[in-house]
Design a protein around this motif. Sequence first.
Motif, mmCIF file in Angstrom:
data_model
loop_
_atom_site.group_PDB
_atom_site.id
_atom_site.type_symbol
_atom_site.label_atom_id
_atom_site.label_comp_id
_atom_site.label_asym_id
_atom_site.label_seq_id
_atom_site.Cartn_x
_atom_site.Cartn_y
_atom_site.Cartn_z
ATOM 1 N N ALA A 3 0.839 -1.189 0.000
ATOM 2 C CA ALA A 3 0.000 0.000 0.000
ATOM 3 C C ALA A 3 0.879 1.246 0.000
ATOM 4 O O ALA A 3 1.831 1.341 0.774
ATOM 5 N N VAL A 4 0.559 2.179 -0.904
ATOM 6 C CA VAL A 4 1.335 3.416 -1.013
ATOM 7 C C VAL A 4 0.414 4.613 -1.228
ATOM 8 O O VAL A 4 -0.740 4.472 -1.640
ATOM 9 N N ILE A 5 0.983 5.779 -0.972
ATOM 10 C CA ILE A 5 0.307 7.038 -1.261
ATOM 11 C C ILE A 5 0.658 7.414 -2.696
ATOM 12 O O ILE A 5 1.829 7.573 -3.034
ATOM 13 N N VAL A 21 -0.590 18.399 -4.502
ATOM 14 C CA VAL A 21 0.683 18.857 -3.952
ATOM 15 C C VAL A 21 1.602 17.643 -3.802
ATOM 16 O O VAL A 21 1.146 16.503 -3.832
ATOM 17 N N GLU A 22 2.881 17.883 -3.634
ATOM 18 C CA GLU A 22 3.845 16.780 -3.489
ATOM 19 C C GLU A 22 3.916 16.240 -2.069
ATOM 20 O O GLU A 22 4.280 15.087 -1.860
ATOM 21 N N GLU A 23 3.585 17.095 -1.091
ATOM 22 C CA GLU A 23 3.596 16.652 0.299
ATOM 23 C C GLU A 23 2.581 17.450 1.103
ATOM 24 O O GLU A 23 2.177 18.541 0.694
ATOM 25 N N ARG A 90 -3.014 3.470 -3.280
ATOM 26 C CA ARG A 90 -2.999 2.326 -4.198
ATOM 27 C C ARG A 90 -2.610 1.093 -3.381
ATOM 28 O O ARG A 90 -1.742 1.160 -2.517
ATOM 29 N N GLY A 91 -3.305 -0.019 -3.681
ATOM 30 C CA GLY A 91 -2.935 -1.284 -3.056
ATOM 31 C C GLY A 91 -3.571 -1.539 -1.706
ATOM 32 O O GLY A 91 -3.079 -2.370 -0.947
ATOM 33 N N CYS A 161 4.197 11.912 -1.647
ATOM 34 C CA CYS A 161 3.781 10.955 -2.671
ATOM 35 C C CYS A 161 4.793 9.816 -2.718
ATOM 36 O O CYS A 161 5.998 10.053 -2.655
ATOM 37 N N GLY A 162 4.294 8.593 -2.805
ATOM 38 C CA GLY A 162 5.154 7.416 -2.832
ATOM 39 C C GLY A 162 5.443 6.831 -1.463
ATOM 40 O O GLY A 162 6.012 5.727 -1.376
ATOM 41 N N ASP A 163 5.050 7.538 -0.398
ATOM 42 C CA ASP A 163 5.276 7.011 0.949
ATOM 43 C C ASP A 163 4.443 5.750 1.170
ATOM 44 O O ASP A 163 3.331 5.631 0.647
ATOM 45 N N PRO A 164 4.978 4.836 1.987
ATOM 46 C CA PRO A 164 4.236 3.605 2.276
ATOM 47 C C PRO A 164 3.089 3.853 3.260
ATOM 48 O O PRO A 164 3.100 4.833 4.021
ATOM 49 N N ILE A 165 2.123 2.931 3.212
ATOM 50 C CA ILE A 165 1.017 2.918 4.170
ATOM 51 C C ILE A 165 1.067 1.572 4.878
ATOM 52 O O ILE A 165 1.053 0.523 4.228
#
Length: 180
Positions: A3-5, A21-23, A90-91, A161-165
């Motif tokens: 799972a990711v952002i 936004v990017e963050e 996602r995921g 963006c792209g950080d894990p969850i």
Amino acid sequence: MNAVIEHLARDEGHNFSKTLVEEIELVKGLGIKGDAHAGETVKHRSRVKADPTQPNLRQVHLIHCELFEELAEQGFSLGPADLGENITTRGIDLLGLPRGTRLHLGQAAVVEVTGLRNPCHQVEAFMPGLLRAVLVRGPNKTLIRKTGIMGIVLEGGMVGCGDPIVIEEPEMPHLPLERV
């Protein structure tokens, strides 16, 4: 799949769609810094009108990007932040999470899931026919609300963006999500 952002968004005004936004900075007990829905008490206009002292269970709005893919198959062209979400994932099966699930975002932020976003007439005004696509009847005629989930910020922090969850479900018995 992990799972990711995928995308992040916020908006200082009460606009239906938000700005990508990017963050973002999540602030403990308040929500997203610079977003109109941040605060300890409700910020959604109809809820403020009903009772402005209600606790804000809608500090953060999350939608799974797989919904956009599903809707594209039905002829709807939607992208991240179009439906007003702050975090596009996602995921992860957001709608299948139990109430009280904690989502660990990035390095430090934690959002507790409070319930489902209830799609309203604004969805239909944004794109005719969309409300029927995101508010459907499932087995046993149960109402399925597909426009994401809401949460409160338990621990603040920067999220990109792209950080894990990381998903932390509450102890049993699990309570199903209801609209908030």
